[in-house]
Design a protein around this motif. Structure first.
Motif, PDB file in Angstrom:
ATOM      1  N   PRO A  42       9.663  10.238  35.077  1.00  0.00           N
ATOM      2  CA  PRO A  42      10.918   9.810  35.705  1.00  0.00           C
ATOM      3  C   PRO A  42      10.867   8.334  36.091  1.00  0.00           C
ATOM      4  O   PRO A  42       9.822   7.832  36.525  1.00  0.00           O
ATOM      5  N   GLU A  44      11.416   5.127  38.415  1.00  0.00           N
ATOM      6  CA  GLU A  44      11.176   5.029  39.852  1.00  0.00           C
ATOM      7  C   GLU A  44      12.221   4.198  40.580  1.00  0.00           C
ATOM      8  O   GLU A  44      12.282   4.204  41.807  1.00  0.00           O
ATOM      9  N   THR A  67      22.669  12.498  41.916  1.00  0.00           N
ATOM     10  CA  THR A  67      21.407  12.426  41.175  1.00  0.00           C
ATOM     11  C   THR A  67      20.995  13.834  40.798  1.00  0.00           C
ATOM     12  O   THR A  67      20.848  14.689  41.681  1.00  0.00           O
ATOM     13  N   THR A  70      15.239  16.296  39.149  1.00  0.00           N
ATOM     14  CA  THR A  70      14.340  15.978  38.047  1.00  0.00           C
ATOM     15  C   THR A  70      12.916  16.340  38.440  1.00  0.00           C
ATOM     16  O   THR A  70      12.445  15.959  39.527  1.00  0.00           O
ATOM     17  N   THR A  73       9.379  13.891  40.115  1.00  0.00           N
ATOM     18  CA  THR A  73       9.722  12.703  40.900  1.00  0.00           C
ATOM     19  C   THR A  73       8.922  12.660  42.193  1.00  0.00           C
ATOM     20  O   THR A  73       8.314  13.654  42.612  1.00  0.00           O
ATOM     21  N   ASP A 134      15.832   4.576  44.499  1.00  0.00           N
ATOM     22  CA  ASP A 134      14.415   4.630  44.150  1.00  0.00           C
ATOM     23  C   ASP A 134      13.855   6.008  44.459  1.00  0.00           C
ATOM     24  O   ASP A 134      14.502   6.853  45.076  1.00  0.00           O
ATOM     25  N   GLY A 135      12.625   6.236  43.995  1.00  0.00           N
ATOM     26  CA  GLY A 135      11.978   7.517  44.227  1.00  0.00           C
ATOM     27  C   GLY A 135      12.746   8.670  43.608  1.00  0.00           C
ATOM     28  O   GLY A 135      13.220   8.594  42.472  1.00  0.00           O
ATOM     29  N   LYS A 136      12.931   9.739  44.362  1.00  0.00           N
ATOM     30  CA  LYS A 136      13.558  10.946  43.833  1.00  0.00           C
ATOM     31  C   LYS A 136      15.042  10.781  43.514  1.00  0.00           C
ATOM     32  O   LYS A 136      15.622  11.608  42.817  1.00  0.00           O
ATOM     33  N   PRO A 139      16.106   8.824  39.002  1.00  0.00           N
ATOM     34  CA  PRO A 139      16.327   9.323  37.629  1.00  0.00           C
ATOM     35  C   PRO A 139      17.721   9.941  37.450  1.00  0.00           C
ATOM     36  O   PRO A 139      18.063  10.922  38.104  1.00  0.00           O
ATOM     37  N   GLY A 484      17.020   8.513  32.576  1.00  0.00           N
ATOM     38  CA  GLY A 484      16.257   8.957  33.743  1.00  0.00           C
ATOM     39  C   GLY A 484      14.774   9.088  33.492  1.00  0.00           C
ATOM     40  O   GLY A 484      13.987   9.177  34.432  1.00  0.00           O
TER      41      GLY A 484
END
Length: 500
Positions: A42, A44, A67, A70, A73, A134-136, A139, A484
């Protein structure tokens, strides 16, 4: 520790870093194992840019952020949208934190992947937005901007997917004709200025426009450029080319008509020899194709409609000849004739790169409304579109070359509901307006995520419709790969390079 020692340590560290990053498992002369395939992980961090929604005092605009969930993540992260002109930093305006207007108040802040979050604004003062995730949340992050304008130039339903920054954009379907008010919105998300050129191409070729050269877009700002101010020529079918000399921007055209409403014209996919323009509404009363080839050769295109029953050739519009450097238009009329359809353009002989878009009109007389479908890339691994409702949403899926199986997931609702997934089979050469799933117990709006499972490439678009005062307001957004996931090469340390 002296300089020689420091230099040796620095050099060794740099070599080790290069070795760890770039030394792939290549086969040796004695027949070592083949290279390991790159892992798909994924992303970032991602960014999106939303144009200022309207110049109308009676505009109502909603934003929907989503979002998809995914695997793989990070457990943490955040996403937010802020007004572009509120992001100026000390480097750009010399002001301190206390002088920034609402700089610490995001317009919209998502809470968790898998659930949409909404925000709204009204009137003509809605700013352009710059978003980061960013992060989770990164993606597949998507944001939909939808505006309703009850009356006046460009009245109707206008929608756009907020876009990532880039360096080149093509807009076949723009106009400087009397009765049209077209703005190209340029948004700069970065800390340094961007320098941009806007070139216009009409039916006779390039239009001389010195005012479109060397346009400066300041850091963290957005500039709407009225196309009719760049030239004295008034033409109904133009191709606008936005290219960036330095920096990067987001670019979208707002196309407004005095009589037939308006919508956002998103950038077409890169020039190619084969193009797909998916999801023409079955009740379209007028469809106009605008095409342009930027290369040195003319293009001859075969025009076909992917209908529910297969590929057919529109009578009287079997082919289209596009002269090099000139915008060419063809009136296809009510080409769908009451059925779902997508336009497929292929080279009749030598493939020449082309860009194209459709101008779609619904309704008749003084109750007409307009939307646009630019040529788009296939869905790829996954694509998502937000701001769907239980009524007024149509999802069109096209498989132009081979039968495909597609999974479609309806997310939780922004105010409640449970996700639902359905699988569809789209036969080769056809377009299907599928009965898109809706979340169980839906409250609010929801997102649709499209994931091809098997078969050939799939193209998709989503239509939102809302009829007010007898006018069939609608807007169409194509679905492209959400990017993503990214390929990350597998590497190993190889300290032997230090001994050579």
């Amino acid at each position: 520790m002296n300089r020689t020692t420091l230099s040796l340590i620095a050099g060794t560290t740099a070599l080790a870093a290069v070795t760890a990053f770039a030394a792939f498992d290549t086969p040796s002369a004695s027949g070592a194992a083949a290279p390991t395939a790159a892992a798909r992980l994924p992303v970032e961090r991602s960014g999106l840019l939303c144009p200022a929604p309207s110049v109308s005092d009676i505009a109502d605009t909603s934003y929907t952020s989503f979002t998809p969930v995914t695997q793989g993540t990070a457990h943490t992260g955040k996403a937010e949208l802020r007004a572009a002109d509120e992001q100026s930093t000390d480097a750009t305006n010399g002001k301190g934190k206390g002088d920034r207007k609402k700089a610490d108040q995001p317009v919209l802040t998502p809470k968790a992947p898998g659930t949409p979050v909404t925000g709204d604004t009204s009137g003509a003062d809605g700013p352009a937005l710059i978003g980061t995730a960013d992060g989770k949340f990164a993606p597949g992050w998507t944001v939909q901007e939808t505006t309703e304008v009850a009356a006046g130039t460009g009245r109707g339903l206008l929608g756009v997917n907020c876009t990532a920054a880039d360096t080149e954009f093509w807009f076949p379907g723009a106009s400087t004709a009397d009765g049209r008010t077209d703005y190209v919105h340029l948004t700069n998300p970065d800390d340094s200025a961007a320098v941009v050129d806007i070139e216009l191409y009409g039916k006779d070729g390039a239009i001389k426009s010195p005012l479109g050269e060397n346009l400066t877009v300041k850091p963290h700002t957005s500039e709407p450029i009225l196309l009719s101010t760049l030239t004295d020529q008034r033409q109904g079918d133009l191709t606008a080319h936005v290219s960036v000399r330095s920096g990067r921007i987001g670019a979208t055209v707002q196309a407004l008509d005095d009589k037939t409403g308006g919508d956002w014209l998103a950038a077409a996919t890169d020039p190619a020899g084969t193009l797909v323009l998916p999801g023409i509404p079955k009740d379209a009363t007028d469809v106009r194709l605008i095409a342009f080839t930027p290369g040195g050769d003319d293009a001859d295109l075969k025009v076909r409609l992917a209908s529910p029953d297969g590929l057919i050739t529109p009578a009287g519009n079997e082919t289209l000849h596009v002269k090099s450097g000139m915008s060419t238009a063809a009136d296809l009329g009510d080409v769908t004739r009451g059925e779902a359809g997508s336009l497929v353009l292929t080279a009749t002989d030598q493939a020449v790169p082309v860009v194209a878009a459709l101008r779609i009109v619904r309704g008749k007389g003084d109750k007409q409304e307009t939307a646009y479908i630019p040529a788009t890339a296939p869905v790829g691994t996954r694509a998502t579109v937000a701001d769907n409702s239980a009524k007024g949403t149509t999802l069109a899926l096209t498989a132009p070359t081979a039968t495909a199986t597609v999974k479609v997931t309806a997310s939780a609702g922004s105010e409640g509901g449970t996700p639902v997934t359905k699988t569809y089979t789209i036969k080769s050469g056809t377009t299907q307006d599928v009965a898109a799933p809706t979340p169980s117990g839906l409250k609010g709006t929801y997102a649709l995520t499209v994931e091809p499972v098997s078969g050939g490439p799939v193209y998709a678009s989503r239509t939102l419709a809302a009829t007010e005062a007898g006018i069939p307001g609608f807007t169409i957004q194509t679905l492209a790969n959400d990017r993503g996931m990214v390929a990350v090469p597998r590497t190993d340390e190889d300290l032997s390079v230090l001994q050579k």
